[in-house]
Design an enzyme around this catalytic site. Structure first.
Site, PDB file in Angstrom:
ATOM      1  N   LYS A 243       8.888  37.553 -10.722  1.00  0.00           N
ATOM      2  CA  LYS A 243       8.855  37.466  -9.254  1.00  0.00           C
ATOM      3  C   LYS A 243      10.224  37.881  -8.685  1.00  0.00           C
ATOM      4  O   LYS A 243      10.301  38.624  -7.714  1.00  0.00           O
ATOM      5  CB  LYS A 243       8.551  36.030  -8.810  1.00  0.00           C
ATOM      6  CG  LYS A 243       7.113  35.567  -8.999  1.00  0.00           C
ATOM      7  CD  LYS A 243       6.956  34.169  -8.368  1.00  0.00           C
ATOM      8  CE  LYS A 243       5.581  33.585  -8.541  1.00  0.00           C
ATOM      9  NZ  LYS A 243       5.396  32.275  -7.894  1.00  0.00           N
TER      10      LYS A 243
ATOM     11  N   GLU B  46      -0.445  29.229 -18.692  1.00  0.00           N
ATOM     12  CA  GLU B  46       0.847  29.141 -18.016  1.00  0.00           C
ATOM     13  C   GLU B  46       1.559  27.828 -18.345  1.00  0.00           C
ATOM     14  O   GLU B  46       2.780  27.741 -18.273  1.00  0.00           O
ATOM     15  CB  GLU B  46       0.640  29.271 -16.496  1.00  0.00           C
ATOM     16  CG  GLU B  46       1.791  29.930 -15.785  1.00  0.00           C
ATOM     17  CD  GLU B  46       1.481  30.282 -14.339  1.00  0.00           C
ATOM     18  OE1 GLU B  46       1.135  29.387 -13.550  1.00  0.00           O
ATOM     19  OE2 GLU B  46       1.592  31.469 -13.987  1.00  0.00           O
TER      20      GLU B  46
ATOM     21  N   HIS C  99     -23.435  39.420 -25.053  1.00  0.00           N
ATOM     22  CA  HIS C  99     -23.687  40.841 -25.284  1.00  0.00           C
ATOM     23  C   HIS C  99     -22.407  41.650 -25.151  1.00  0.00           C
ATOM     24  O   HIS C  99     -22.446  42.855 -24.938  1.00  0.00           O
ATOM     25  CB  HIS C  99     -24.746  41.329 -24.292  1.00  0.00           C
ATOM     26  CG  HIS C  99     -25.974  40.471 -24.319  1.00  0.00           C
ATOM     27  ND1 HIS C  99     -26.952  40.600 -25.275  1.00  0.00           N
ATOM     28  CD2 HIS C  99     -26.330  39.404 -23.552  1.00  0.00           C
ATOM     29  CE1 HIS C  99     -27.887  39.672 -25.072  1.00  0.00           C
ATOM     30  NE2 HIS C  99     -27.527  38.929 -24.035  1.00  0.00           N
TER      31      HIS C  99
END
Ligand code: PA5
Length: 405
Positions: free
Chosen positions: A393, A262, A283
């Site tokens: 937002k 960010e 893995h």
């Protein structure tokens, strides 16, 4: 003050755009520190605010078996990273972080809680983040009078609603972005409630900061920033993996991912951070890092585990495992992975923590905030603010307002 031995090795890498630029970036960051323009770091040197915070945390903890933290992004990731250090304890509240508005999670988390023994901690700098406001108001109403505390900016829906209900609101420093706020009450109040030592967190951070002031471009955060930018811009290593070889440090890796992404993902620049857990991701992702396109480099966070935990023995235990503890296995897996990566030409650095405690984590927080800010200077992007996120937002709020009821 001694610097915690949190760095074992940090390979030197040609810097882009060069040593002179790194020196200038460090001087600039140091000057901003002196001017008081970086309160997210300067706060490490303070303790005058801690007695009141400790008293508040003690009051909440004495009166609750469960604490819900409602906050998202920088308003909860630092608290999660710190709380993960807390050892299991016979008494003291459990911390539940609600950083998503999934109604299913809401039911699962809140369904079993006793309202009279639960406290809400609502954290939002803007006080307008939809998820946090919705979750906080729901929780405040469910828990009843006096069972909620907010940390919020001076204006915003969260503060208004809490004040309207007569609930306490602590000030969120307006000059500190969420993802840089872990050393402030947003990180330290939950940490104190979880039984951790907030003073040690700040002391660790202050030590890393002092080291940066003293060494400038030769300090670990400066070398790290130069390495990250150099590997990205000069060698096509656009993906930085943060791999924690301790479950307690995986939330720290997630905190770092947000900080880096960010802060630096701007103007078509920045590199991609990925959180990983050792040994499990050996893995899962390791194959790609080693044999996929040569775009990755790896930071390993390790703690000393040799000799820790039980050792399998008895019938059928393979010879190389006999008498080896789980911690021995963890150590061998980590070392083997570092060697595999290095041999395959994947750049790798290791941060070796003697003990993953508050002081070490405080140092790591300061290290990576500095590394990010210096990298921002090298990339010529502003590491503060998140305009692309703010746009989403605003759109979400507008959509909700326009939805048929
Ligand atoms: O780092 C940041 O500033 C952001 O990630 C915010 O923490 C996040 O968007 C939540 O914002 P707020 O604290 O205003 O609710």
């Amino acid at each position: 003050m001694d610097l915690p031995p949190y760095i074992q090795s940090l390979e030197r890498c040609p810097t882009v755009p060069g040593e002179a630029a790194l020196g200038a970036a460090c001087r600039d960051v140091a000057a901003r520190l002196e001017e008081g323009a970086l309160p997210c770091l300067a706060i490490a040197g303070r303790d005058d605010d801690l007695p009141a915070l400790e008293a508040r945390a003690a009051g909440i903890a004495a009166d609750a078996d469960d604490v819900i933290l409602a906050g998202t992004g920088g308003s909860s990731l630092g608290a999660r990273a710190l709380a993960a250090l807390a050892p299991p304890r016979p008494a003291g509240p459990r911390l539940h972080v609600l950083d998503n508005v999934d109604p299913d999670t809401w039911e699962r988390v809140t369904g079993g809680l006793v309202p009279e023994r639960t406290h809400l901690l609502a954290i939002s700098k803007s006080g307008e983040t939809l998820e946090t406001v919705a979750l906080s108001l729901l929780a405040a109403d469910r828990l009843g009078a006096g069972r909620a505390t907010a940390i919020a900016g001076k204006r915003g829906a969260l503060r208004d609603a809490f004040e309207a209900r007569g609930l306490p609101v602590l000030d969120h420093d307006p000059a500190i972005d969420g993802r840089y706020s872990v050393l402030s009450p947003t990180g330290l109040l939950p940490a104190l409630i979880a039984g951790l030592d907030a003073r040690a967190v700040r002391r660790g951070a202050a030590a890393a900061l002092d080291d940066f002031r003293a060494k400038g471009p030769e300090s670990p955060p400066a070398r790290g920033a130069a390495m990250a930018v150099g590997l990205d811009r000069g060698r096509g290593r656009h993906i930085q993996v943060m791999m924690a070889y301790a479950d307690r440090l995986v939330p720290f890796a997630r905190w770092f991912v947000q900080l880096w992404a960010e802060s630096l993902g701007k103007r078509g620049r920045g590199s991609m951070p990925v959180a990983a857990s050792g040994t499990a991701d050996q893995h899962s992702q390791l194959q790609f890092w080693i044999a996929g396109p040569p775009h990755c480099w790896v930071t390993v966070l390790g703690v000393e585990t040799r000799g820790l935990g039980p050792a399998p023995d008895g019938e059928g235990v393979p010879g190389h495992l006999a008498g080896r503890t789980l911690g021995d296995v963890m150590f061998a897996e980590r070392e083997a992975t570092v060697r595999s990566l290095a041999e395959a030409g994947v750049p790798v650095r290791t941060f070796a923590l003697e003990a993953p405690d508050e002081r070490a984590l405080g140092a790591l927080f300061a290290h990576f905030m500095l590394e990010t800010i210096v990298a921002g200077r090298l990339l010529d992007v502003d590491p503060f603010g998140q305009p692309a996120v703010e746009d989403g937002k605003r759109r979400a709020a507008a959509m909700l307002g326009a939805m048929a009821r």
